[in-house]
Design an enzyme around this catalytic site. Structure first.
Site, PDB file in Angstrom:
ATOM      1  N   ASP A 119     -24.309 -59.188  72.668  1.00 17.45           N
ATOM      2  CA  ASP A 119     -23.734 -60.332  73.254  1.00 17.45           C
ATOM      3  C   ASP A 119     -22.874 -60.998  72.139  1.00 17.45           C
ATOM      4  OD1 ASP A 119     -22.937 -62.903  74.413  1.00 17.45           O
ATOM      5  OD2 ASP A 119     -25.034 -63.340  75.235  1.00 17.45           O
ATOM      6  N   TRP A 175     -30.366 -67.197  75.259  1.00 18.40           N
ATOM      7  CA  TRP A 175     -29.501 -66.082  75.857  1.00 18.40           C
ATOM      8  C   TRP A 175     -30.201 -64.870  75.843  1.00 18.40           C
ATOM      9  CZ3 TRP A 175     -26.664 -68.603  79.018  1.00 18.40           C
ATOM     10  CH2 TRP A 175     -26.026 -69.588  78.986  1.00 18.40           C
ATOM     11  N   LYS A 185     -15.743 -69.545  74.273  1.00 21.07           N
ATOM     12  CA  LYS A 185     -16.278 -70.299  72.909  1.00 21.07           C
ATOM     13  C   LYS A 185     -15.346 -70.080  71.950  1.00 21.07           C
ATOM     14  CE  LYS A 185     -20.614 -70.639  74.772  1.00 21.07           C
ATOM     15  NZ  LYS A 185     -21.502 -69.817  75.587  1.00 21.07           N
TER      16      LYS A 185
HETATM   17  C1  LIG Z   1     -22.550 -69.185  76.459  1.00 21.04           C
HETATM   18  C2  LIG Z   1     -23.531 -68.098  76.436  1.00 21.04           C
HETATM   19  C3  LIG Z   1     -23.703 -67.266  77.312  1.00 21.04           C
HETATM   20  C4  LIG Z   1     -23.327 -67.415  78.700  1.00 21.04           C
HETATM   21  O1  LIG Z   1     -21.842 -67.385  78.804  1.00 21.04           O
HETATM   22  P1  LIG Z   1     -21.455 -67.444  80.290  1.00 21.04           P
HETATM   23  O2  LIG Z   1     -19.948 -66.972  80.357  1.00 21.04           O
HETATM   24  O3  LIG Z   1     -21.377 -68.740  80.915  1.00 21.04           O
HETATM   25  O4  LIG Z   1     -22.252 -66.398  81.256  1.00 21.04           O
HETATM   26  C5  LIG Z   1     -24.231 -66.244  76.930  1.00 21.04           C
HETATM   27  N1  LIG Z   1     -24.639 -65.717  75.652  1.00 21.04           N
HETATM   28  C6  LIG Z   1     -24.244 -66.508  74.702  1.00 21.04           C
HETATM   29  C7  LIG Z   1     -24.676 -66.221  73.201  1.00 21.04           C
HETATM   30  C8  LIG Z   1     -23.548 -67.549  74.605  1.00 21.04           C
HETATM   31  O5  LIG Z   1     -23.427 -68.506  73.990  1.00 21.04           O
END
Ligand SMILES: *Cc1c(COP(=O)(O)O)cnc(C)c1O
Length: 361
Positions: free
Chosen positions: A173, A102, A197
């Protein structure tokens, strides 16, 4: 009806009471004769939900007055682009700490927009097995921001604490560990997360942002991508993902009633300890390659002696009602995602299953 023990990485398990509330209110919310799905985002029924969701985020995360809270669309992946679009002006550069796939994607988007450099790269032989220590970071003191990924959902690593970046703001993030515990946001310029999540369904991205960064944001980009557009209108510039925000409100209300993030952290640490103990108790059969101080409390990633045994493990666990244990296709192995809403009893059942499975081989 029987619900499974859901170890999916995302979208992931939600608290049953949050879903039951949505079920009970689905056709008629608060005697209004319609579903929240059918309400105007400008009406008072939805407005109360929206305001409550914002207030819950502020209270649970102790968001300082210096920061705004935004609900946006496009997921975390859109934030990969929106962050540099807003913050990177001509002649400026951003630092990225690469700790997994990511963060690599976020880095690539920054380079699509402007100038970005890797302040550290934890990749070794295609794997990300640790979080770089502060001594490994080559930070540019004039960087616009330092981007980190607090929890690496795929490889199973997590920052034990935020790095010291001096006066350069952190952009984090936090998609897979937002609200897993209390966190001091003072030095965090932006924290963003797709909700799916840890705190709700897909479709909502939560963005917590220092107001100074909003004001300094570029104005030569489309209005829809400017943080200021959303901040000025309390995230009601256009139709927000109303149902997603409603369900997130249901989840956060439960987190609050359960004692807030301090209680959540205690529960999460307890769950993770059960699984890591099960791995460490049988090192000949279960192998975690992750550096111990970088182990994720959210995604427990491990291997069995062979891919065949891993496939058998996943299939047998599913027969016992434990689903979502297959590792990400890019790394293989087993991954048990144990976000806020997953239950201690599930983790205990999985640890017991691990013991029995290994003993039978
Ligand atoms: C799942 C995830 C993403 C992607 O998220 P989307 O909402 O599908 O764009 C980005 N960063 C991390 C750390 C993730 O776990």
């Amino acid at each position: 009806m029987s619900r499974v023990m859901n170890f999916n990485a995302g979208p992931a398990t939600l608290p049953i009471a949050a879903l039951e509330r949505a079920r009970d209110e689905l056709l008629d919310i608060e005697g209004s004769g319609m579903s929240i799905l059918e309400h105007s985002h400008r009406g008072k029924t939805y407005d109360a939900v929206h305001t409550e969701a914002l207030a819950l985020v502020r209270e649970l995360m102790a968001v300082p007055d210096t920061h705004d809270i935004l609900f946006m669309q496009g997921g975390a992946s859109q934030q990969f682009a929106v962050v540099p679009m807003n913050l990177l002006a001509e002649g400026q550069s951003a630092d990225y700490v690469l700790t997994g796939s990511w963060s690599k994607k976020a880095f690539a988007e920054a380079k699509n927009v402007g100038k970005a450099r890797a302040a550290a790269n934890a990749e070794k032989d295609g794997k990300f097995l640790h979080i770089p220590g502060e001594d490994e970071l080559e930070l540019d003191s004039s960087a616009r921001y330092v981007h980190i990924t607090t929890n690496n959902t795929i490889s199973g690593t997590q920052y034990a604490k935020l790095p010291d970046t001096g006066s350069v703001p952190i952009v984090a993030d936090m998609s897979s560990d937002i609200m897993w515990r209390p966190l001091d946001l003072t030095n965090v310029g932006i924290a963003y997360a797709g909700a799916q999540k840890n705190i709700g369904p897909s479709g909502v991205a939560l963005v917590i942002i220092n107001k100074a960064l909003i004001e300094e944001g570029r104005t030569d980009i489309p209005a829809i991508f400017r943080y200021k557009t959303h901040a000025d209108k309390d995230s009601l510039y256009h139709t927000p993902p109303t149902f997603g925000i409603y369900l997130m409100r249901n989840v956060l209300d439960l987190v609050k009633k359960g004692g807030g993030l301090a209680a959540q952290e205690k529960k999460n640490r307890e769950k993770a300890a059960v699984l890591y103990s099960a791995i460490d108790a049988n090192p000949d059969f279960y192998r975690s390659s992750i550096a111990k101080d970088s182990r994720s409390m959210m995604n427990v990633v491990f291997n069995l002696p062979t891919p065949e045994l891993e496939a058998e493990f996943v299939a047998s666990a599913a027969k016992e009602g434990m689903v979502g244990l297959k590792g990400h296709r890019s790394v293989g192995g087993i991954r048990a995602s144990i976000y806020n809403a997953s239950q201690l009893a599930w983790v205990e059942a999985l640890a017991q299953f691990m013991k029995t499975f290994a003993a039978g081989k």
